[in-house]
Structure formats: C-alpha cells, structure tokens
Design a protein around this motif. Structure first.
Motif, short mmCIF file in Angstrom:
data_model
loop_
_atom_site.label_atom_id
_atom_site.label_comp_id
_atom_site.label_asym_id
_atom_site.label_seq_id
_atom_site.Cartn_x
_atom_site.Cartn_y
_atom_site.Cartn_z
N ASP A 111 32.25 6.08 -6.54
CA ASP A 111 33.72 6.12 -6.44
C ASP A 111 34.23 7.20 -5.50
OD1 ASP A 111 33.86 4.04 -8.23
OD2 ASP A 111 34.19 5.32 -9.98
N ARG A 112 33.36 8.12 -5.12
CA ARG A 112 33.79 9.21 -4.23
C ARG A 112 33.65 8.87 -2.75
NH1 ARG A 112 29.98 13.54 -5.26
NH2 ARG A 112 28.61 11.81 -5.77
N GLN A 113 33.13 7.67 -2.44
CA GLN A 113 32.97 7.30 -1.04
C GLN A 113 34.33 7.05 -0.40
OE1 GLN A 113 31.53 3.14 -0.24
NE2 GLN A 113 31.04 3.26 -2.42
N PRO A 114 34.40 7.18 0.93
CA PRO A 114 35.68 6.96 1.61
C PRO A 114 36.18 5.53 1.39
CG PRO A 114 34.03 7.85 3.12
CD PRO A 114 33.33 7.54 1.84
N SER A 115 37.48 5.37 1.47
CA SER A 115 38.07 4.04 1.32
C SER A 115 37.73 3.19 2.54
CB SER A 115 39.58 4.16 1.18
OG SER A 115 40.14 4.65 2.40
N THR A 116 37.94 1.90 2.42
CA THR A 116 37.67 0.98 3.52
C THR A 116 38.45 1.34 4.78
OG1 THR A 116 37.03 -0.80 2.03
CG2 THR A 116 37.78 -1.44 4.22
N PRO A 117 39.77 1.62 4.69
CA PRO A 117 40.48 2.01 5.91
C PRO A 117 39.92 3.28 6.55
CG PRO A 117 42.05 1.36 4.23
CD PRO A 117 40.70 1.42 3.57
N VAL A 118 39.47 4.22 5.73
CA VAL A 118 38.88 5.45 6.28
C VAL A 118 37.56 5.12 6.98
CG1 VAL A 118 37.84 7.68 5.66
CG2 VAL A 118 40.03 7.00 4.67
N PHE A 120 36.79 2.29 8.36
CA PHE A 120 37.20 1.62 9.60
C PHE A 120 37.63 2.65 10.64
CE2 PHE A 120 36.80 -2.54 8.01
CZ PHE A 120 37.14 -3.45 8.99
N ALA A 121 38.43 3.61 10.23
CA ALA A 121 38.89 4.66 11.17
C ALA A 121 37.72 5.48 11.69
CB ALA A 121 39.91 5.56 10.48
N LEU A 122 36.79 5.83 10.81
CA LEU A 122 35.61 6.59 11.23
C LEU A 122 34.74 5.77 12.19
CD1 LEU A 122 34.58 8.30 7.86
CD2 LEU A 122 35.52 9.42 9.90
N GLY A 123 34.60 4.49 11.92
CA GLY A 123 33.83 3.61 12.81
C GLY A 123 34.47 3.50 14.17
N THR A 124 35.79 3.34 14.20
CA THR A 124 36.51 3.23 15.46
C THR A 124 36.45 4.56 16.22
OG1 THR A 124 37.95 1.61 14.41
CG2 THR A 124 38.71 2.55 16.49
N ALA A 125 36.59 5.67 15.51
CA ALA A 125 36.48 6.99 16.15
C ALA A 125 35.07 7.20 16.70
CB ALA A 125 36.84 8.09 15.16
N SER A 126 34.06 6.77 15.96
CA SER A 126 32.67 6.94 16.41
C SER A 126 32.39 6.14 17.68
CB SER A 126 31.69 6.51 15.32
OG SER A 126 31.75 7.39 14.24
N ILE A 127 32.95 4.95 17.79
CA ILE A 127 32.72 4.17 19.00
C ILE A 127 33.44 4.83 20.17
CG2 ILE A 127 34.59 2.45 18.90
CD1 ILE A 127 31.02 1.49 19.65
N GLY A 128 34.61 5.43 19.89
CA GLY A 128 35.30 6.18 20.94
C GLY A 128 34.52 7.41 21.38
N VAL A 129 33.96 8.13 20.42
CA VAL A 129 33.14 9.31 20.73
C VAL A 129 31.93 8.90 21.55
CG1 VAL A 129 31.62 11.06 19.71
CG2 VAL A 129 33.92 10.72 18.79
N SER A 130 31.35 7.74 21.24
CA SER A 130 30.16 7.31 21.98
C SER A 130 30.47 7.15 23.46
CB SER A 130 29.60 6.02 21.40
OG SER A 130 30.47 4.93 21.61
N PHE A 131 31.67 6.68 23.79
CA PHE A 131 32.03 6.55 25.21
C PHE A 131 32.33 7.92 25.82
CE2 PHE A 131 32.47 2.13 24.05
CZ PHE A 131 31.95 1.50 25.16
N LEU A 132 32.86 8.84 25.04
CA LEU A 132 33.08 10.20 25.55
C LEU A 132 31.76 10.90 25.85
CD1 LEU A 132 36.01 11.42 23.26
CD2 LEU A 132 36.12 10.76 25.69
N LEU A 133 30.70 10.51 25.16
CA LEU A 133 29.38 11.11 25.39
C LEU A 133 28.82 10.77 26.78
CD1 LEU A 133 27.73 10.68 21.88
CD2 LEU A 133 28.65 12.78 22.91
N PHE A 134 29.41 9.81 27.46
CA PHE A 134 29.00 9.51 28.83
C PHE A 134 29.48 10.58 29.82
CE2 PHE A 134 28.40 5.10 27.36
CZ PHE A 134 27.18 4.83 27.94
N ILE A 135 30.52 11.31 29.46
CA ILE A 135 31.12 12.28 30.39
C ILE A 135 30.11 13.30 30.90
CG2 ILE A 135 32.85 14.12 30.62
CD1 ILE A 135 34.68 12.38 28.82
N PRO A 136 29.29 13.92 30.04
CA PRO A 136 28.32 14.87 30.59
C PRO A 136 27.30 14.23 31.54
CG PRO A 136 28.50 15.14 28.21
CD PRO A 136 29.27 13.91 28.58
#
Length: 192
Positions: A111-118, A120-136
């Motif tokens: 019951d302590r796990q993040p909610s579904t919207p959270v 989803f938000a973390l997944g979307t943020a992670s995919i965004g971060v993955s593209f930022l990792l191309f910058i270096p």
C-alpha cells in the motif's frame, strides 16, 4: 494506390486517432455505464494522453537510436566491433533483469507504493531524462559516443517502460466499465 509508403505513416496516425476518439465516444456515450464508471473513463483520459507522449518518445529507440548507433556510437569492444543490430538487445536484457526487481519492489511496498499517476509521471520523466543523457555525448563525429553512455540511456528507457507499461495495462482494466473491459485495454494499446 491510395495507401503508399510515403503516406502510410499519416494514414496510420489518423486511423489511430479516429479509432481512439470513437472508442472514447462509444464508451462515454453508452447508456450501459453509470456515473461512477463514466468518471473513471474520464480519469483514464489523461493517462491515455501521457501514454501517447511516452510511447512516441520510447519508440525512437527502434528508429533514431538505431541510426545514431550506426553513425555515432563507438561499438568496439576489445578490438571487436559489435553489430548495430545488437544494440537493440540491450533494452530487452534490461527488461528481463529488472522486471522481477520492479515486481518484487511493488509487492514489498504494498500500500505504500506510488499511485498510478505518480508511476506514470515518473515513467514520463525517466524517458525525458534518457534523452537528456545524450547531451554529454553530443558534438562528436563518427564513433564518438561511448557504448557505456548508450547503455545508460537504454537503462533509463527500460526504467521508464517498467514504470508505465504494466501499470497502464493494469489501470486500463481497473478503470474500465464492466461492459467495456476489452475496449479499455484496446485504448491503452492504441496509445502505443
């Protein structure tokens, strides 16, 4: 001659949009669902839109990332050059390794796990971060990007997928009206 290679992508896009809108209209307009079920379908709509955005980015690994791997990635390992097609194996290996980790983590958190919207938000943020990792790795020429750098990018792709994909399938059935379970799962797959 109406469907040609040069217009196929647009036909698929428009067909998918029309099918998604039609599915939502049929479900939301149905007299076989009550107000609570209708509000759940409305709650699914932002998750659907987020899923569309996520998968639009995620699917780049099969096109843009393959070209990047061919043109920019240093694929040499101890004097041997890894074929470009092998780069596509990195994500599935991560999925096999991490799927059990994520399942165990969600089970342990209960019951302590993040909610579904959270998630989803973390997944979307992670995919965004993955593209930022191309910058270096930007600015170099042929074979200038390190293989380990791309492995890190694909690790974030995998984490993002594991945060969003199984959760999306689960929530599509949880929010589905009793008469429209299959259609809600179809809607989730249309977002892909």
């Amino acid at each position: 001659g109406a469907i040609r290679p040069d217009n196929l992508a647009m036909i698929v896009i428009f067909g998918t949009i029309i099918a998604a809108v039609a599915y939502f209209a049929v479900i939301l307009g149905s007299r076989r669902i009550d107000g609570t079920e209708r509000s759940r379908v409305w709650a699914f709509l932002p998750l659907f839109v987020t899923s569309v955005a996520f998968w639009s980015l995620y699917q780049q690994q099969f096109t843009v990332l393959t070209v990047y791997s061919d043109k920019r990635l240093d694929r040499s390992l101890f004097g041997w050059e890894m074929p470009v097609s092998w780069v596509q194996s990195i994500n599935p290996v991560f999925i096999i390794v991490l799927a059990g980790v994520f399942a165990a983590m969600w089970t342990k958190l209960g019951d302590r796990q993040p909610s579904t919207p959270v998630k989803f938000a973390l997944g979307t943020a992670s995919i965004g971060v993955s593209f930022l990792l191309f910058i270096p790795m930007a600015g170099g020429g042929k074979n200038s990007a390190p293989l380990l750098g791309l492995v890190g990018v694909l690790l974030f792709f995998t984490i993002a997928e594991l945060l969003l994909s199984p959760v999306g399938l689960s929530v599509s059935t949880k929010l589905a009206p009793a008469k429209f379970h299959t259609q809600m799962v179809a809607l989730f797959f249309l977002s892909i």
